[in-house]
Motif scaffolding. Sequence first.
Motif, PDB file in Angstrom:
ATOM      1  N   GLY A  82      59.599 -15.270  44.232  1.00  0.00           N
ATOM      2  CA  GLY A  82      60.903 -14.618  44.233  1.00  0.00           C
ATOM      3  C   GLY A  82      61.520 -14.430  45.598  1.00  0.00           C
ATOM      4  O   GLY A  82      62.444 -13.624  45.748  1.00  0.00           O
ATOM      5  N   TYR A  83      61.046 -15.184  46.596  1.00  0.00           N
ATOM      6  CA  TYR A  83      61.566 -15.032  47.953  1.00  0.00           C
ATOM      7  C   TYR A  83      62.456 -16.204  48.364  1.00  0.00           C
ATOM      8  O   TYR A  83      62.715 -16.410  49.547  1.00  0.00           O
ATOM      9  CB  TYR A  83      60.415 -14.868  48.937  1.00  0.00           C
ATOM     10  CG  TYR A  83      59.696 -13.542  48.777  1.00  0.00           C
ATOM     11  CD1 TYR A  83      60.097 -12.431  49.505  1.00  0.00           C
ATOM     12  CD2 TYR A  83      58.641 -13.410  47.884  1.00  0.00           C
ATOM     13  CE1 TYR A  83      59.455 -11.215  49.359  1.00  0.00           C
ATOM     14  CE2 TYR A  83      57.990 -12.192  47.730  1.00  0.00           C
ATOM     15  CZ  TYR A  83      58.406 -11.105  48.461  1.00  0.00           C
ATOM     16  OH  TYR A  83      57.765  -9.892  48.308  1.00  0.00           O
TER      17      TYR A  83
ATOM     18  N   THR B  14      62.998 -18.632  42.587  1.00  0.00           N
ATOM     19  CA  THR B  14      64.397 -18.305  42.844  1.00  0.00           C
ATOM     20  C   THR B  14      65.050 -19.354  43.735  1.00  0.00           C
ATOM     21  O   THR B  14      66.274 -19.429  43.795  1.00  0.00           O
ATOM     22  CB  THR B  14      64.524 -16.907  43.469  1.00  0.00           C
ATOM     23  OG1 THR B  14      63.626 -16.796  44.583  1.00  0.00           O
ATOM     24  CG2 THR B  14      64.191 -15.825  42.451  1.00  0.00           C
TER      25      THR B  14
ATOM     26  N   SER C  36      61.291  -7.606  48.329  1.00  0.00           N
ATOM     27  CA  SER C  36      60.132  -7.179  47.550  1.00  0.00           C
ATOM     28  C   SER C  36      60.552  -6.303  46.378  1.00  0.00           C
ATOM     29  O   SER C  36      60.053  -6.450  45.255  1.00  0.00           O
ATOM     30  CB  SER C  36      59.148  -6.420  48.444  1.00  0.00           C
ATOM     31  OG  SER C  36      58.057  -5.931  47.693  1.00  0.00           O
TER      32      SER C  36
ATOM     33  N   ASN D 124      62.095  -8.231  43.647  1.00  0.00           N
ATOM     34  CA  ASN D 124      61.054  -8.860  42.827  1.00  0.00           C
ATOM     35  C   ASN D 124      60.463  -7.896  41.812  1.00  0.00           C
ATOM     36  O   ASN D 124      60.049  -8.305  40.721  1.00  0.00           O
ATOM     37  CB  ASN D 124      59.954  -9.423  43.725  1.00  0.00           C
ATOM     38  CG  ASN D 124      60.378 -10.720  44.397  1.00  0.00           C
ATOM     39  OD1 ASN D 124      61.343 -11.358  43.997  1.00  0.00           O
ATOM     40  ND2 ASN D 124      59.666 -11.112  45.431  1.00  0.00           N
TER      41      ASN D 124
ATOM     42  N   ARG E 271      60.350  -8.740  37.878  1.00  0.00           N
ATOM     43  CA  ARG E 271      59.100  -8.643  37.096  1.00  0.00           C
ATOM     44  C   ARG E 271      59.348  -7.897  35.779  1.00  0.00           C
ATOM     45  O   ARG E 271      58.981  -8.379  34.701  1.00  0.00           O
ATOM     46  CB  ARG E 271      58.044  -7.912  37.908  1.00  0.00           C
ATOM     47  CG  ARG E 271      56.770  -7.615  37.132  1.00  0.00           C
ATOM     48  CD  ARG E 271      55.921  -6.606  37.865  1.00  0.00           C
ATOM     49  NE  ARG E 271      55.473  -7.090  39.152  1.00  0.00           N
ATOM     50  CZ  ARG E 271      55.755  -6.515  40.314  1.00  0.00           C
ATOM     51  NH1 ARG E 271      56.519  -5.422  40.354  1.00  0.00           N
ATOM     52  NH2 ARG E 271      55.288  -6.998  41.437  1.00  0.00           N
TER      53      ARG E 271
ATOM     54  N   ASP F  47      51.221 -11.893  39.716  1.00  0.00           N
ATOM     55  CA  ASP F  47      51.686 -12.203  41.058  1.00  0.00           C
ATOM     56  C   ASP F  47      50.977 -13.463  41.554  1.00  0.00           C
ATOM     57  O   ASP F  47      49.895 -13.824  41.060  1.00  0.00           O
ATOM     58  CB  ASP F  47      51.374 -11.043  42.011  1.00  0.00           C
ATOM     59  CG  ASP F  47      52.388  -9.908  41.904  1.00  0.00           C
ATOM     60  OD1 ASP F  47      53.441 -10.106  41.269  1.00  0.00           O
ATOM     61  OD2 ASP F  47      52.111  -8.817  42.444  1.00  0.00           O
TER      62      ASP F  47
END
Length: 304
Positions: free
Chosen positions: A66-67, A97, A150, A153, A157, A170
């Motif tokens: 997700g970064y 992403t 973070s 994310n 989730r 994760d």
Amino acid sequence: MRQLSPKRKMIVAVVVCTMISFNMWVLHYASSTHDLEPPSGRWFETQYLRLEEREPAREGLLLLEGYSNPRLTLRMWCTVESAVRAHPHLPVSLLMTASVIKENALLHNMTSQFSNLHVLHLNLSQLFHGSLLEAWYTQNKWKDSYWPQSHLNDGIRWMLLWKYGGIYLDLDAIVVRSLAHLPNCTARESDNYVAAGALKFSQGHPVICACLHHLAHYFSGTVWGANGPELLTQVLIDRWEWRRYMQEDPALAYDLLNDAQVYSLHMWNLHTRHKPVLLTSNQIYALAAHALCPTTVAHAGLTM
């Protein structure tokens, strides 16, 4: 200017050499990571593959990068491989992403070897659309954080589990054996908190819905784990705290009475004995009593 004695010159030289050596060690340590990317290989250098954008399978296994990084490290790939090997009959969605992924031999090996692995681009606007977190996402409330990416994310989730259900991991976990047979559950992070990096919940589960509600109303950008393990721990405490049984909540009562993994309800008579159970109400205690001890209810009248 006063000249340094030979002894002082020697001390200064030693100090300077030590500082240079220390700085070189810091540079080496900072520039060399043990969490390496897989080698590109001669055919894949600087090439990127555009990812397919579609929804993941429901009740499958969900992995998230997700970064917006198009490159996965070897340790991340280790998570992916262990997940697909442990769940050969379950669709495993690696959701990114980033809209592209760096091509390398390992990527092609994985996707050709494991037919249940799907590497997909995750459209966040579509994911959050129409949900309890839509405003939180579109109004960039997640950016009001010391760790915005973070904490974004964390929201992703909870949305993935609520919308699609299944197993969420994760990308720093290694799967030892299949998780498919487990009931709705989370892992234990410490003596004080449950984990948010290894979860299994069915689609639209009330616990995950409560997590969305909690994040939308009590988002915190000042504590690292506030929207992950701390949030889930608080939701579970609030949900199963004894006062809930005395509240009117027919939806929760239905879930408790129809969940195959629920075998008993601890009603905490020590705490609830002074609280009336109104048998004509939708209190969880009252609805459970009607379902599970109807003869007692028949003798009780209006309260018990």
